[in-house]
Design a protein around this motif. Sequence first.
Motif, PDB file in Angstrom:
ATOM      1  N   SER A  64      -7.236  -2.962  -6.285  1.00  0.00           N
ATOM      2  CA  SER A  64      -8.318  -3.635  -5.975  1.00  0.00           C
ATOM      3  C   SER A  64      -9.417  -3.595  -6.901  1.00  0.00           C
ATOM      4  O   SER A  64      -9.762  -4.679  -7.480  1.00  0.00           O
ATOM      5  CB  SER A  64      -9.075  -2.893  -4.700  1.00  0.00           C
ATOM      6  OG  SER A  64     -10.287  -3.485  -4.407  1.00  0.00           O
ATOM      7  N   ASP A  65      -9.372  -2.704  -7.916  1.00  0.00           N
ATOM      8  CA  ASP A  65     -10.463  -2.636  -9.081  1.00  0.00           C
ATOM      9  C   ASP A  65      -9.927  -3.688  -9.800  1.00  0.00           C
ATOM     10  O   ASP A  65     -10.772  -4.657 -10.827  1.00  0.00           O
ATOM     11  CB  ASP A  65     -10.609  -1.411  -9.521  1.00  0.00           C
ATOM     12  CG  ASP A  65     -11.382  -0.465  -8.837  1.00  0.00           C
ATOM     13  OD1 ASP A  65     -12.015  -0.952  -7.640  1.00  0.00           O
ATOM     14  OD2 ASP A  65     -11.728   0.711  -8.948  1.00  0.00           O
ATOM     15  N   ARG A 104      -6.879   1.889  -4.657  1.00  0.00           N
ATOM     16  CA  ARG A 104      -8.366   1.705  -5.455  1.00  0.00           C
ATOM     17  C   ARG A 104      -7.900   0.834  -6.855  1.00  0.00           C
ATOM     18  O   ARG A 104      -8.701   0.103  -7.219  1.00  0.00           O
ATOM     19  CB  ARG A 104      -8.814   2.940  -5.589  1.00  0.00           C
ATOM     20  CG  ARG A 104     -10.029   3.207  -6.599  1.00  0.00           C
ATOM     21  CD  ARG A 104     -11.089   2.285  -6.396  1.00  0.00           C
ATOM     22  NE  ARG A 104     -11.580   2.361  -4.858  1.00  0.00           N
ATOM     23  CZ  ARG A 104     -12.239   1.692  -3.856  1.00  0.00           C
ATOM     24  NH1 ARG A 104     -12.651   0.531  -4.271  1.00  0.00           N
ATOM     25  NH2 ARG A 104     -12.588   2.128  -2.702  1.00  0.00           N
ATOM     26  N   ASP A 158     -13.938  -1.461   1.816  1.00  0.00           N
ATOM     27  CA  ASP A 158     -14.115  -0.571   0.593  1.00  0.00           C
ATOM     28  C   ASP A 158     -13.255  -1.274  -0.580  1.00  0.00           C
ATOM     29  O   ASP A 158     -13.354  -0.700  -1.785  1.00  0.00           O
ATOM     30  CB  ASP A 158     -13.935   0.763   0.907  1.00  0.00           C
ATOM     31  CG  ASP A 158     -14.694   1.523   1.736  1.00  0.00           C
ATOM     32  OD1 ASP A 158     -15.746   1.143   1.997  1.00  0.00           O
ATOM     33  OD2 ASP A 158     -14.222   2.334   2.212  1.00  0.00           O
ATOM     34  N   TYR A 159     -12.474  -2.282  -0.358  1.00  0.00           N
ATOM     35  CA  TYR A 159     -11.566  -2.740  -1.386  1.00  0.00           C
ATOM     36  C   TYR A 159     -11.857  -4.472  -1.704  1.00  0.00           C
ATOM     37  O   TYR A 159     -11.022  -5.197  -1.199  1.00  0.00           O
ATOM     38  CB  TYR A 159     -10.192  -2.472  -0.743  1.00  0.00           C
ATOM     39  CG  TYR A 159      -9.940  -1.023  -0.795  1.00  0.00           C
ATOM     40  CD1 TYR A 159      -9.580  -0.338  -2.055  1.00  0.00           C
ATOM     41  CD2 TYR A 159      -9.821  -0.133   0.496  1.00  0.00           C
ATOM     42  CE1 TYR A 159      -9.352   0.862  -2.073  1.00  0.00           C
ATOM     43  CE2 TYR A 159      -9.810   0.945   0.310  1.00  0.00           C
ATOM     44  CZ  TYR A 159      -9.412   1.683  -0.482  1.00  0.00           C
ATOM     45  OH  TYR A 159      -9.168   2.968  -0.627  1.00  0.00           O
ATOM     46  N   HIS A 162       0.868  -1.271  -0.144  1.00  0.00           N
ATOM     47  CA  HIS A 162       0.084  -0.019   0.047  1.00  0.00           C
ATOM     48  C   HIS A 162       0.636   1.186   0.064  1.00  0.00           C
ATOM     49  O   HIS A 162       1.010   1.860  -1.076  1.00  0.00           O
ATOM     50  CB  HIS A 162      -0.651   0.017   1.050  1.00  0.00           C
ATOM     51  CG  HIS A 162      -1.896   1.055   1.349  1.00  0.00           C
ATOM     52  ND1 HIS A 162      -2.581   1.459   2.552  1.00  0.00           N
ATOM     53  CD2 HIS A 162      -2.375   2.139   0.395  1.00  0.00           C
ATOM     54  CE1 HIS A 162      -3.436   2.396   2.321  1.00  0.00           C
ATOM     55  NE2 HIS A 162      -2.980   2.849   1.036  1.00  0.00           N
TER      56      HIS A 162
END
Length: 416
Positions: A179-180, A176, A206-207, A164
């Motif tokens: 993860s996407d 983001r 959120d991920y 990260h």
Amino acid sequence: MSTKIFQIYPPLSIPETLAAGPGPGNTDARVLQAFAGAGVADHMQGDVLRGMIECKHMLRKIWGTRNTYTIAVAGTGWSALDTMFSAVMPGDKVVAFANGTFSGINALTLRIKAATSQEHAANPLNPQAASVTVIDVPHGEPVTAEMVDAALAEHKPKWAFMAHWETGSGRVNDLRGFSDACERHDVMGLIDAVSSLGVDDFAIDDYPGIAGWASCPQKGLCCLPLTYAPVSFTDAYIDSLKASGAYTYVHNPIFEARHWGIVDGHDVDKGTYHRTHSGYAVAAFHEALRLTLQEGLTRRTVSYKTHQAVLRDAVTAMGCEVTSDMPSLVVLNLPPELTGREMELVQNCRAQGFGIWPTLSAPVQVRIGILNQLNREAVSRIVRLFAEAIRELGGHVDFEDIEALLESRYGTSIAA
Ligand SMILES: *Cc1c(COP(=O)(O)O)cnc(C)c1O
């Protein structure tokens, strides 16, 4: 055998230094007090077990997750990372992004985990696992969404790895985007969150592309007395681990979780034996988590950004060039006239108890951190000590300018 008489050493005394590097940070006084204040109690004593269960719940809250398998592993960041990588089996297809010292070591760990026995025998300390693709991103540059998407589309791995925040170069990578891309390509993402947990305000849930997370106690959580390195896993990760097994007892998350009161994917009232835990460590870790919740991550994040900006502007005013964007750390090049003398400067500072760091892999740069130093006095002290170190090396610093900068940034608006 030697006949020399063995002399017992005098008691070890370690001085108080200013931990102003990438980590460990300055352990909070409350954490130390909790460590020293705990009584002797074994790892199956009721309050120790209750403390572990409470830590588990606090960790889920801080990390913003409903992952049942959110626990902590005795040790440091590498202990958590080793646990996270335990589900990676020989021959597994992996894509790892390396943009500095730590993601580089993670990539090595992944090659060790995924290597076949022949690949181990061919190069035991640095196995070249054919199933692992390492995408080398130059020092100082971040891992971007586009890089991740392109590599996952090309290689179609089972696992993908990224740090990260890469503490070696001080870069924030695109969580983001990572993860996407993992979701889009049906890949299980693994994240080294060693330097971001407790500093950044983000929520695991959120991920959804990320299946495994690993962190440490002594950076954002201010808990050096060797305690617990947090990990969190989705059900998909645990299912994969259940199906493959792992070549470890102690770092298998399913075994490990039992002591934290998680059995067969469910919370139970009481942990069962996995390994010996220290009541001192549990008490310290518990206090560090309470501290994080009391301060609140939203506030802490703003505070880190504010104070990092002051440090960054102050060293820039001294002629340094900052190349990082991590909120808890500044990575810089010295003014041109001092280029090549980075190690000398760092060693001078460290000899005086001012614990800044060089980079651990090329190129040589200076790293100054502000973990748990979130107030005017602490940051001003760091700025002044660094200014003196530059002057001692023969560089030019306008001290009045620096004081004026500190006054203008702290004088009115952001007192503490
Ligand atoms: C510090 C760090 C590590 C290593 O953690 P230890 O606590 O020394 O085991 C790994 N990854 C990152 C990103 C780090 O900052």
